[in-house]
Write a protein that holds these residues in place. Structure first.
Motif, PDB file in Angstrom:
ATOM      1  N   VAL A   1      37.340 110.921  67.349  1.00  0.00           N
ATOM      2  CA  VAL A   1      36.641 111.726  66.413  1.00  0.00           C
ATOM      3  C   VAL A   1      35.790 110.845  65.639  1.00  0.00           C
ATOM      4  O   VAL A   1      36.430 110.055  64.365  1.00  0.00           O
ATOM      5  N   GLU A   2      34.323 110.508  65.717  1.00  0.00           N
ATOM      6  CA  GLU A   2      33.711 109.798  65.070  1.00  0.00           C
ATOM      7  C   GLU A   2      32.683 110.338  64.046  1.00  0.00           C
ATOM      8  O   GLU A   2      31.745 111.185  64.761  1.00  0.00           O
ATOM      9  N   ASN A   3      32.510 110.108  62.767  1.00  0.00           N
ATOM     10  CA  ASN A   3      31.315 110.504  62.015  1.00  0.00           C
ATOM     11  C   ASN A   3      30.737 109.571  61.273  1.00  0.00           C
ATOM     12  O   ASN A   3      31.159 108.469  60.921  1.00  0.00           O
ATOM     13  N   GLU A   4      29.277 109.806  61.131  1.00  0.00           N
ATOM     14  CA  GLU A   4      28.293 108.784  60.378  1.00  0.00           C
ATOM     15  C   GLU A   4      28.638 109.338  58.897  1.00  0.00           C
ATOM     16  O   GLU A   4      28.619 110.597  58.472  1.00  0.00           O
ATOM     17  N   GLY A   5      28.570 108.481  57.926  1.00  0.00           N
ATOM     18  CA  GLY A   5      28.814 108.375  56.657  1.00  0.00           C
ATOM     19  C   GLY A   5      28.994 107.239  55.930  1.00  0.00           C
ATOM     20  O   GLY A   5      28.773 106.124  56.329  1.00  0.00           O
TER      21      GLY A   5
ATOM     22  N   GLU B   1      40.810  98.108  52.437  1.00  0.00           N
ATOM     23  CA  GLU B   1      42.253  98.458  51.845  1.00  0.00           C
ATOM     24  C   GLU B   1      42.552  99.793  51.641  1.00  0.00           C
ATOM     25  O   GLU B   1      43.823 100.253  51.408  1.00  0.00           O
ATOM     26  N   LEU B   2      41.789 100.771  51.889  1.00  0.00           N
ATOM     27  CA  LEU B   2      42.028 102.098  51.939  1.00  0.00           C
ATOM     28  C   LEU B   2      42.553 102.866  53.108  1.00  0.00           C
ATOM     29  O   LEU B   2      43.140 103.879  52.927  1.00  0.00           O
ATOM     30  N   LEU B   3      42.315 101.968  54.191  1.00  0.00           N
ATOM     31  CA  LEU B   3      42.477 102.699  55.544  1.00  0.00           C
ATOM     32  C   LEU B   3      43.943 102.961  55.885  1.00  0.00           C
ATOM     33  O   LEU B   3      44.409 103.996  55.994  1.00  0.00           O
ATOM     34  N   PRO B   4      45.001 102.113  55.584  1.00  0.00           N
ATOM     35  CA  PRO B   4      46.081 102.340  55.713  1.00  0.00           C
ATOM     36  C   PRO B   4      46.779 103.426  55.089  1.00  0.00           C
ATOM     37  O   PRO B   4      47.837 104.129  55.386  1.00  0.00           O
ATOM     38  N   ALA B   5      46.124 103.939  53.857  1.00  0.00           N
ATOM     39  CA  ALA B   5      46.811 104.961  52.798  1.00  0.00           C
ATOM     40  C   ALA B   5      46.251 106.275  53.230  1.00  0.00           C
ATOM     41  O   ALA B   5      46.474 107.368  52.731  1.00  0.00           O
ATOM     42  N   LEU B   6      45.163 106.529  54.216  1.00  0.00           N
ATOM     43  CA  LEU B   6      44.537 107.577  54.589  1.00  0.00           C
ATOM     44  C   LEU B   6      45.457 108.827  54.938  1.00  0.00           C
ATOM     45  O   LEU B   6      45.315 109.930  54.551  1.00  0.00           O
ATOM     46  N   PHE B   7      46.654 108.375  55.725  1.00  0.00           N
ATOM     47  CA  PHE B   7      47.183 109.397  56.065  1.00  0.00           C
ATOM     48  C   PHE B   7      48.671 109.828  55.316  1.00  0.00           C
ATOM     49  O   PHE B   7      49.541 110.400  55.543  1.00  0.00           O
ATOM     50  N   ASP B   8      48.608 109.103  53.846  1.00  0.00           N
ATOM     51  CA  ASP B   8      49.462 109.662  52.942  1.00  0.00           C
ATOM     52  C   ASP B   8      49.302 111.020  52.407  1.00  0.00           C
ATOM     53  O   ASP B   8      48.157 111.285  52.268  1.00  0.00           O
TER      54      ASP B   8
ATOM     55  N   ILE C   1      47.991 107.648  66.289  1.00  0.00           N
ATOM     56  CA  ILE C   1      46.725 107.741  65.564  1.00  0.00           C
ATOM     57  C   ILE C   1      46.334 106.657  64.911  1.00  0.00           C
ATOM     58  O   ILE C   1      47.175 106.020  64.115  1.00  0.00           O
ATOM     59  N   GLY C   2      44.889 106.103  65.073  1.00  0.00           N
ATOM     60  CA  GLY C   2      44.687 105.130  64.260  1.00  0.00           C
ATOM     61  C   GLY C   2      43.017 105.582  63.472  1.00  0.00           C
ATOM     62  O   GLY C   2      42.565 106.349  63.839  1.00  0.00           O
ATOM     63  N   VAL C   3      42.690 104.693  62.625  1.00  0.00           N
ATOM     64  CA  VAL C   3      41.245 104.758  61.816  1.00  0.00           C
ATOM     65  C   VAL C   3      40.458 103.539  61.555  1.00  0.00           C
ATOM     66  O   VAL C   3      41.370 102.478  61.555  1.00  0.00           O
ATOM     67  N   SER C   4      39.479 103.521  61.784  1.00  0.00           N
ATOM     68  CA  SER C   4      38.574 102.443  61.821  1.00  0.00           C
ATOM     69  C   SER C   4      37.407 102.786  61.020  1.00  0.00           C
ATOM     70  O   SER C   4      36.780 103.913  61.376  1.00  0.00           O
ATOM     71  N   SER C   5      36.948 102.039  60.251  1.00  0.00           N
ATOM     72  CA  SER C   5      35.452 102.476  59.538  1.00  0.00           C
ATOM     73  C   SER C   5      34.591 101.221  59.303  1.00  0.00           C
ATOM     74  O   SER C   5      35.035 100.250  58.490  1.00  0.00           O
ATOM     75  N   GLU C   6      33.474 101.330  59.876  1.00  0.00           N
ATOM     76  CA  GLU C   6      32.598 100.052  59.582  1.00  0.00           C
ATOM     77  C   GLU C   6      31.275 100.536  60.309  1.00  0.00           C
ATOM     78  O   GLU C   6      30.908 101.422  61.081  1.00  0.00           O
ATOM     79  N   ALA C   7      30.126  99.812  59.299  1.00  0.00           N
ATOM     80  CA  ALA C   7      28.746 100.169  59.822  1.00  0.00           C
ATOM     81  C   ALA C   7      28.322 101.417  59.554  1.00  0.00           C
ATOM     82  O   ALA C   7      27.619 101.978  60.290  1.00  0.00           O
ATOM     83  N   GLY C   8      29.074 102.118  58.535  1.00  0.00           N
ATOM     84  CA  GLY C   8      28.649 103.926  58.234  1.00  0.00           C
ATOM     85  C   GLY C   8      29.275 104.689  59.446  1.00  0.00           C
ATOM     86  O   GLY C   8      28.675 105.750  59.159  1.00  0.00           O
TER      87      GLY C   8
ATOM     88  N   THR D   1      32.957 106.093  60.873  1.00  0.00           N
ATOM     89  CA  THR D   1      34.451 106.210  60.686  1.00  0.00           C
ATOM     90  C   THR D   1      35.140 106.748  62.019  1.00  0.00           C
ATOM     91  O   THR D   1      34.309 107.971  62.445  1.00  0.00           O
ATOM     92  N   ARG D   2      36.025 106.061  62.595  1.00  0.00           N
ATOM     93  CA  ARG D   2      36.426 106.588  63.993  1.00  0.00           C
ATOM     94  C   ARG D   2      37.920 106.901  63.791  1.00  0.00           C
ATOM     95  O   ARG D   2      38.740 106.110  63.442  1.00  0.00           O
ATOM     96  N   PHE D   3      38.458 108.093  63.957  1.00  0.00           N
ATOM     97  CA  PHE D   3      39.957 108.316  64.091  1.00  0.00           C
ATOM     98  C   PHE D   3      40.145 108.624  65.613  1.00  0.00           C
ATOM     99  O   PHE D   3      39.442 109.369  66.476  1.00  0.00           O
ATOM    100  N   THR D   4      41.107 107.690  66.135  1.00  0.00           N
ATOM    101  CA  THR D   4      41.481 107.609  67.531  1.00  0.00           C
ATOM    102  C   THR D   4      42.903 108.229  67.601  1.00  0.00           C
ATOM    103  O   THR D   4      43.697 107.567  67.030  1.00  0.00           O
TER     104      THR D   4
END
Length: 463
Positions: free
Chosen positions: A392-396, A402-409, A446-453, A455-458
């Motif tokens: 699931v990829e969205n632009e934004g 440093e915030l990516l590991p805590a998104l699922f908290d 589940i994993g997440v990455s965010s770069e170049a505007g 954000t991808r949830f895999t």
């Protein structure tokens, strides 16, 4: 209840018993070796006396044999002998000695074994029997054979063995006690790192989880235990910090709607109002109560999912069909915000349909909330031999690494100062945590990455 022994006491007892067993075995071995040595010496002396009797018998006639044997044999202390002719007539015998027990023991000896032993009047004797040729014709007598029985008491050897046994018992007991004392000292010194680790473990409390075991100063055998304990304390400290933070966030989230309910209710009750005003306040309170209800439901659902709940049902699911149904649901909201929705690929997994739809719904809701107007959301499904990937990829706005590991908290917010009373349960910081729990319950990741505007949830599910 039998009191339990300490490890030091157990090691001391074991070391003492082992030392005593070794010393006892060594003492018995030495005692048997000495006894065998004395037996060999006794039988060697008896064989010498048999040869002496044979020599004396060969030097003269049989008639004078008793007179010649007496002076040669009677000066040996503890030595007895009996000589009989071929006809069984006794030619010589030690005075005042009963040879019947010796003859009975000799008769019971195995064939071909001339050595034997017997007990007589509380004394042990070793004996030897022999049959000698007697050339009496040279001295005018008749040739024949002599039957010789010689014996020797073991009193001297028995006395030595008895004294040796007592000495061995004394020094063996003393050595076992000394070994036990040494074992206690060695065990206590060797287990001192365990006592150090125990004292540090006693110092660990809910407010002091930073204590660690001394891995570098303990023996190699305990280093692994110390490292595992340190890892456990690290996990406890981390989980306790998360629990404390979660409790604080939960209290904060609950305080806002409860405060709103109390404030509005107090205001409306402060003075008489018309029916329309009461309806407005009740409607506002209903929204807050619904928010609280969703939050409590989400917390219960998350707790059940994280504690290994089994899937309510397992059936083949076409992921693309579920995503399409969610697109239909969110289409009006996406159109209103000016966000494009796109679906690519197909794939099938086995799982619970409602749980999967909720996980995807949380991701789509989250993506719609953070996608600016004119941008798009893409859901891409990639089937594989062993797994199916759903992205699931969205632009934004790009999320800081440093915030990516805590998104699922639970209750995580990048901006702690922002309150979002208008958000649903997914927006309260529980949506991504629930999504992760659902994917884990399906055996996926589940994993997440965010770069170049972007954000991808895999989501990765077993095929």
């Amino acid at each position: 209840m039998t009191p339990r022994l300490s490890l030091t006491a157990r090691l001391t007892i074991l070391f003492s018993l082992s030392s005593a067993a070794v010393l006892l075995g060594l003492g018995v071995l030495i005692w048997l070796a000495i006894d065998d040595h004395f037996a060999d010496e006794d039988y060697a002396v008896l064989a010498d006396n048999v040869r002496l009797i044979e020599k004396i018998a060969a030097d003269g006639p049989a008639a004078s044999l008793p007179q010649r044997l007496g002076p040669a044999l009677e000066h040996h202390a503890g030595f007895v002998a009996e000589v009989r002719g071929a006809d069984g007539k006794r030619l010589y015998a030690t005075r005042d000695f009963d040879f019947r027990p010796a003859l009975a023991a000799a008769a019971q000896a195995p064939a071909g074994n001339d050595a034997f032993a017997w007990e007589q009047q509380g004394q042990t004797y070793r004996g030897l029997r022999a049959r000698l040729a007697h050339a009496g014709a040279q001295s005018g007598g008749q040739p024949g054979a002599l039957r010789v029985l010689v014996g020797m008491d073991t009193a001297l050897h028995d006395h030595f063995l008895h004294a040796f046994r007592n000495t061995l018992a004394f020094y063996g007991t003393l050595a076992a006690l000394a070994s036990g004392l040494l074992g206690w000292w060695a065990a206590r010194r060797g287990l001192s790192p365990l006592r150090t680790m125990a004292s540090r473990a006693r110092a660990v409390t809910a407010h002091k989880l930073d204590a660690r075991m001394p891995v570098e100063t303990v023996p190699v055998e305990m280093a692994d235990l110390a490292a595992n304990l340190n890892a456990m304390l690290e996990r406890l400290q981390r989980d306790f910090a998360r629990l404390s933070e979660f409790s604080s966030d939960l209290a904060h989230e609950l305080r806002t709607p409860i405060t709103n309910l109390m404030t509005q209710t107090q205001v409306v009750l402060s003075q008489p109002r018309d029916a329309a005003r009461y309806r407005d306040v009740l409607s506002s309170n209903m929204e807050e109560l619904q928010r609280l209800s969703r939050m409590v439901s989400d917390m219960l659902y998350l707790a059940k999912t994280e504690h290994g709940i089994t899937l309510p049902s397992a059936e083949p699911i076409e992921v693309a069909d579920e995503v399409g149904a969610l697109f239909d649901f969110y289409d009006a909201l996406a159109e209103d915000k000016g966000v494009r929705l796109a679906l690519r690929g197909r794939g099938r997994i086995t799982g619970d349909r409602l749980m999967l739809r909720r996980a995807l719904s949380n991701l789509l809701s989250n993506a719609l909330r953070h996608t600016p107007a004119g941008k798009g959301i893409v859901v891409e499904i990639t089937p594989g031999a062993d797994a199916v990937q759903v992205v699931v990829e969205n632009e934004g706005e790009t999320i800081r690494p440093e915030l990516l590991p805590a998104l699922f908290d639970r209750f995580f917010r990048a901006d702690k100062s922002r309150a979002r009373p208008e958000s649903d349960g997914a927006g309260l910081g529980l949506g991504l945590a629930i999504t992760q729990a659902i994917v884990t319950a399906h055996g996926g990741a589940i994993g997440v990455s965010s770069e170049a505007g972007k954000t991808r949830f895999t989501l990765t599910f077993p095929a």
